[in-house]
Design a protein around this motif. Structure first.
Motif, PDB file in Angstrom:
ATOM      1  N   ARG A 188       2.198   6.791  -6.634  1.00 13.91           N
ATOM      2  CA  ARG A 188       1.071   7.674  -6.980  1.00 13.91           C
ATOM      3  C   ARG A 188       1.593   9.224  -6.867  1.00 13.91           C
ATOM      4  O   ARG A 188       1.350  10.055  -7.641  1.00 13.91           O
ATOM      5  CB  ARG A 188      -0.212   7.390  -6.052  1.00 13.91           C
ATOM      6  N   LYS A 189       2.151   9.481  -5.778  1.00 12.88           N
ATOM      7  CA  LYS A 189       2.620  10.998  -5.202  1.00 12.88           C
ATOM      8  C   LYS A 189       3.803  11.412  -6.388  1.00 12.88           C
ATOM      9  O   LYS A 189       3.884  12.464  -6.828  1.00 12.88           O
ATOM     10  CB  LYS A 189       3.273  10.852  -4.094  1.00 12.88           C
TER      11      LYS A 189
ATOM     12  N   ARG B 158       0.770  -1.264   0.024  1.00 11.25           N
ATOM     13  CA  ARG B 158      -0.111  -0.048  -0.016  1.00 11.25           C
ATOM     14  C   ARG B 158       0.775   1.459   0.096  1.00 11.25           C
ATOM     15  O   ARG B 158       0.490   2.379  -0.597  1.00 11.25           O
ATOM     16  CB  ARG B 158      -1.002  -0.117   1.107  1.00 11.25           C
TER      17      ARG B 158
ATOM     18  N   GLU C 185       1.291   4.210  -2.924  1.00 12.85           N
ATOM     19  CA  GLU C 185       0.884   5.522  -2.488  1.00 12.85           C
ATOM     20  C   GLU C 185       2.222   6.467  -2.992  1.00 12.85           C
ATOM     21  O   GLU C 185       2.167   7.676  -3.359  1.00 12.85           O
ATOM     22  CB  GLU C 185       0.672   5.521  -1.045  1.00 12.85           C
TER      23      GLU C 185
END
Length: 126
Positions: A115-116, A108, A112
């Motif tokens: 994605r950032k 996870r 993340e």
């Protein structure tokens, strides 16, 4: 003739005890409950099949036989070395679940971070 009946009964009881005490990983071809029913319902055939096909006999390491040596009071036996795991997972269910939860959390966090980074790269392109 009574001797054969007694021998069959003893073999059947031994087979039932062996089935109950064995780990599920050491039982082949059928589940433990099915082997129990087979041995109980068809004693001769079930017992013979259990001892020939149902058991997975583990390869044991040759160990020296223990000697009967008296130890002075207060002296304990040396700790036995851990048994080698032969490709089997020796973690408890709780340890496996904790490891799985850690892996899920790591995945996870990686998603993340990716994605950032993608958002940051899109922001720097504008």
């Amino acid at each position: 003739m009574w001797f054969l009946s007694l021998l069959l009964l003893a073999a059947m009881v031994f087979a039932i005890v062996d089935i109950v005490l064995r780990d599920n990983a050491e039982i082949k071809h059928l589940p433990k409950v099915a082997w129990l029913f087979l041995v109980i319902l068809v004693p001769l055939l079930g017992t013979v099949l259990w001892f020939t096909l149902g058991r997975d006999v583990p390869q044991r390491l040759s160990r020296p036989r223990p000697t009967l040596v008296s130890r002075p009071a207060g002296v304990s036996r040396p700790a036995a070395p851990p048994a080698p795991s032969q490709g089997r997972d020796v973690r408890t269910t709780e340890q496996q679940l904790a490891d799985l939860e850690r892996e899920i959390e790591e995945d996870r966090l990686r998603a993340e971070i990716a994605r950032k980074r993608a958002e940051r790269d899109r922001g720097s392109e504008d």
